[in-house]
Motif scaffolding. Structure first.
Motif, PDB file in Angstrom:
ATOM      1  N   ALA A  23      19.319  40.414   7.511  1.00 49.29           N
ATOM      2  CA  ALA A  23      19.419  39.194   6.697  1.00 49.29           C
ATOM      3  C   ALA A  23      20.586  38.333   7.174  1.00 49.29           C
ATOM      4  O   ALA A  23      20.468  37.107   7.282  1.00 49.29           O
ATOM      5  CB  ALA A  23      19.584  39.549   5.223  1.00 49.29           C
ATOM      6  N   LEU A  24      21.705  38.958   7.484  1.00 46.94           N
ATOM      7  CA  LEU A  24      22.861  38.218   7.997  1.00 46.94           C
ATOM      8  C   LEU A  24      22.557  37.644   9.382  1.00 46.94           C
ATOM      9  O   LEU A  24      22.864  36.483   9.654  1.00 46.94           O
ATOM     10  CB  LEU A  24      24.091  39.120   8.035  1.00 46.94           C
ATOM     11  CG  LEU A  24      24.618  39.562   6.675  1.00 46.94           C
ATOM     12  CD1 LEU A  24      25.617  40.700   6.828  1.00 46.94           C
ATOM     13  CD2 LEU A  24      25.231  38.398   5.923  1.00 46.94           C
ATOM     14  N   ARG A  25      21.963  38.454  10.247  1.00 46.97           N
ATOM     15  CA  ARG A  25      21.594  37.992  11.596  1.00 46.97           C
ATOM     16  C   ARG A  25      20.701  36.759  11.545  1.00 46.97           C
ATOM     17  O   ARG A  25      20.857  35.835  12.335  1.00 46.97           O
ATOM     18  CB  ARG A  25      20.841  39.096  12.336  1.00 46.97           C
ATOM     19  CG  ARG A  25      21.609  39.816  13.360  1.00 46.97           C
ATOM     20  CD  ARG A  25      20.684  40.735  14.169  1.00 46.97           C
ATOM     21  NE  ARG A  25      21.312  42.024  14.279  1.00 46.97           N
ATOM     22  CZ  ARG A  25      20.953  43.124  13.636  1.00 46.97           C
ATOM     23  NH1 ARG A  25      19.932  43.146  12.838  1.00 46.97           N
ATOM     24  NH2 ARG A  25      21.618  44.234  13.807  1.00 46.97           N
ATOM     25  N   SER A  26      19.761  36.761  10.626  1.00 43.96           N
ATOM     26  CA  SER A  26      18.799  35.660  10.565  1.00 43.96           C
ATOM     27  C   SER A  26      19.449  34.336  10.165  1.00 43.96           C
ATOM     28  O   SER A  26      18.921  33.275  10.490  1.00 43.96           O
ATOM     29  CB  SER A  26      17.653  36.000   9.607  1.00 43.96           C
ATOM     30  OG  SER A  26      18.107  36.038   8.271  1.00 43.96           O
ATOM     31  N   ALA A  27      20.587  34.381   9.491  1.00 43.87           N
ATOM     32  CA  ALA A  27      21.271  33.159   9.070  1.00 43.87           C
ATOM     33  C   ALA A  27      22.132  32.552  10.171  1.00 43.87           C
ATOM     34  O   ALA A  27      22.436  31.356  10.144  1.00 43.87           O
ATOM     35  CB  ALA A  27      22.149  33.449   7.851  1.00 43.87           C
ATOM     36  N   TYR A  40      31.101  32.407  13.572  1.00 41.22           N
ATOM     37  CA  TYR A  40      30.344  32.979  12.464  1.00 41.22           C
ATOM     38  C   TYR A  40      29.712  34.232  13.027  1.00 41.22           C
ATOM     39  O   TYR A  40      28.694  34.180  13.707  1.00 41.22           O
ATOM     40  CB  TYR A  40      29.289  31.975  11.988  1.00 41.22           C
ATOM     41  CG  TYR A  40      28.719  32.221  10.613  1.00 41.22           C
ATOM     42  CD1 TYR A  40      29.418  31.845   9.469  1.00 41.22           C
ATOM     43  CD2 TYR A  40      27.466  32.797  10.450  1.00 41.22           C
ATOM     44  CE1 TYR A  40      28.885  32.024   8.205  1.00 41.22           C
ATOM     45  CE2 TYR A  40      26.921  32.984   9.184  1.00 41.22           C
ATOM     46  CZ  TYR A  40      27.634  32.592   8.076  1.00 41.22           C
ATOM     47  OH  TYR A  40      27.099  32.782   6.810  1.00 41.22           O
ATOM     48  N   ALA A  70      21.810  26.875   4.106  1.00 40.98           N
ATOM     49  CA  ALA A  70      21.880  28.140   4.855  1.00 40.98           C
ATOM     50  C   ALA A  70      22.508  29.234   4.001  1.00 40.98           C
ATOM     51  O   ALA A  70      22.033  30.379   3.996  1.00 40.98           O
ATOM     52  CB  ALA A  70      22.665  27.952   6.149  1.00 40.98           C
ATOM     53  N   VAL A  71      23.546  28.899   3.258  1.00 44.53           N
ATOM     54  CA  VAL A  71      24.198  29.893   2.406  1.00 44.53           C
ATOM     55  C   VAL A  71      23.315  30.243   1.207  1.00 44.53           C
ATOM     56  O   VAL A  71      23.234  31.404   0.807  1.00 44.53           O
ATOM     57  CB  VAL A  71      25.596  29.421   1.959  1.00 44.53           C
ATOM     58  CG1 VAL A  71      26.168  30.314   0.872  1.00 44.53           C
ATOM     59  CG2 VAL A  71      26.535  29.394   3.156  1.00 44.53           C
ATOM     60  N   LEU A  74      20.818  32.589   2.554  1.00 45.49           N
ATOM     61  CA  LEU A  74      21.481  33.849   2.870  1.00 45.49           C
ATOM     62  C   LEU A  74      21.760  34.647   1.604  1.00 45.49           C
ATOM     63  O   LEU A  74      21.492  35.848   1.544  1.00 45.49           O
ATOM     64  CB  LEU A  74      22.778  33.591   3.633  1.00 45.49           C
ATOM     65  CG  LEU A  74      23.597  34.831   3.976  1.00 45.49           C
ATOM     66  CD1 LEU A  74      22.846  35.710   4.951  1.00 45.49           C
ATOM     67  CD2 LEU A  74      24.941  34.433   4.536  1.00 45.49           C
ATOM     68  N   ASP A  75      22.291  33.989   0.593  1.00 47.57           N
ATOM     69  CA  ASP A  75      22.586  34.671  -0.673  1.00 47.57           C
ATOM     70  C   ASP A  75      21.335  35.327  -1.253  1.00 47.57           C
ATOM     71  O   ASP A  75      21.378  36.473  -1.713  1.00 47.57           O
ATOM     72  CB  ASP A  75      23.190  33.705  -1.688  1.00 47.57           C
ATOM     73  CG  ASP A  75      24.629  33.315  -1.368  1.00 47.57           C
ATOM     74  OD1 ASP A  75      25.257  33.981  -0.512  1.00 47.57           O
ATOM     75  OD2 ASP A  75      25.126  32.346  -1.978  1.00 47.57           O
ATOM     76  N   ALA A  77      18.666  36.269   0.400  1.00 49.40           N
ATOM     77  CA  ALA A  77      18.202  37.336   1.285  1.00 49.40           C
ATOM     78  C   ALA A  77      19.039  38.604   1.169  1.00 49.40           C
ATOM     79  O   ALA A  77      18.508  39.715   1.266  1.00 49.40           O
ATOM     80  CB  ALA A  77      18.191  36.856   2.732  1.00 49.40           C
ATOM     81  N   VAL A  78      20.355  38.471   0.970  1.00 47.77           N
ATOM     82  CA  VAL A  78      21.213  39.660   0.932  1.00 47.77           C
ATOM     83  C   VAL A  78      21.330  40.271  -0.459  1.00 47.77           C
ATOM     84  O   VAL A  78      21.675  41.451  -0.585  1.00 47.77           O
ATOM     85  CB  VAL A  78      22.625  39.385   1.501  1.00 47.77           C
ATOM     86  CG1 VAL A  78      22.548  38.881   2.933  1.00 47.77           C
ATOM     87  CG2 VAL A  78      23.444  38.471   0.626  1.00 47.77           C
TER      88      VAL A  78
END
Length: 104
Positions: A23-27, A40, A70-71, A74-75, A77-78
């Motif tokens: 999930a982090l990688r995808s962002a 980043y 994007a955040v 990301l939020d 997704a994680v």
């Protein structure tokens, strides 16, 4: 105006570390395109956490990033992967040694 460095430490829930890392990688690609993003990058820590290390040209652009799409993505997704909220810390450099080696 000095650059702003930030760490975000993510505590994965049991069995979700790879899902969290993905999930982090995808962002990352979208964030790397944002104005002001100098760094980043995610890192696997020995204590089982994943740490995001960020560097932004200004606090204003970091704040814009934090409010941006994007955040938000990301939020979302994680969230299912976290045992507890991420610990976010903003930092300012304390110059020491050479510029290249003494600060991010």
């Amino acid at each position: 105006m000095p650059a702003v460095v930030l760490t975000a430490v993510f505590h994965p829930a049991e069995g979700t570390k790879e899902q969290l890392a993905e999930a982090l990688r995808s962002a990352i690609p979208a964030v790397h395109e944002e104005e002001g993003c100098l760094l980043y990058a995610i890192h696997d820590a020995e204590d089982g956490t994943i740490t995001m290390i960020e560097k932004w040209t200004s606090a204003e652009l970091l704040d814009a990033h934090a409010r941006g799409p994007a955040v938000q993505a990301l939020d979302a997704a994680v969230a299912p992967c976290l045992a507890s909220p991420a610990v976010v810390t903003r930092m300012a450099p304390i110059p020491a040694g050479t510029d290249r080696q003494g600060r991010l």
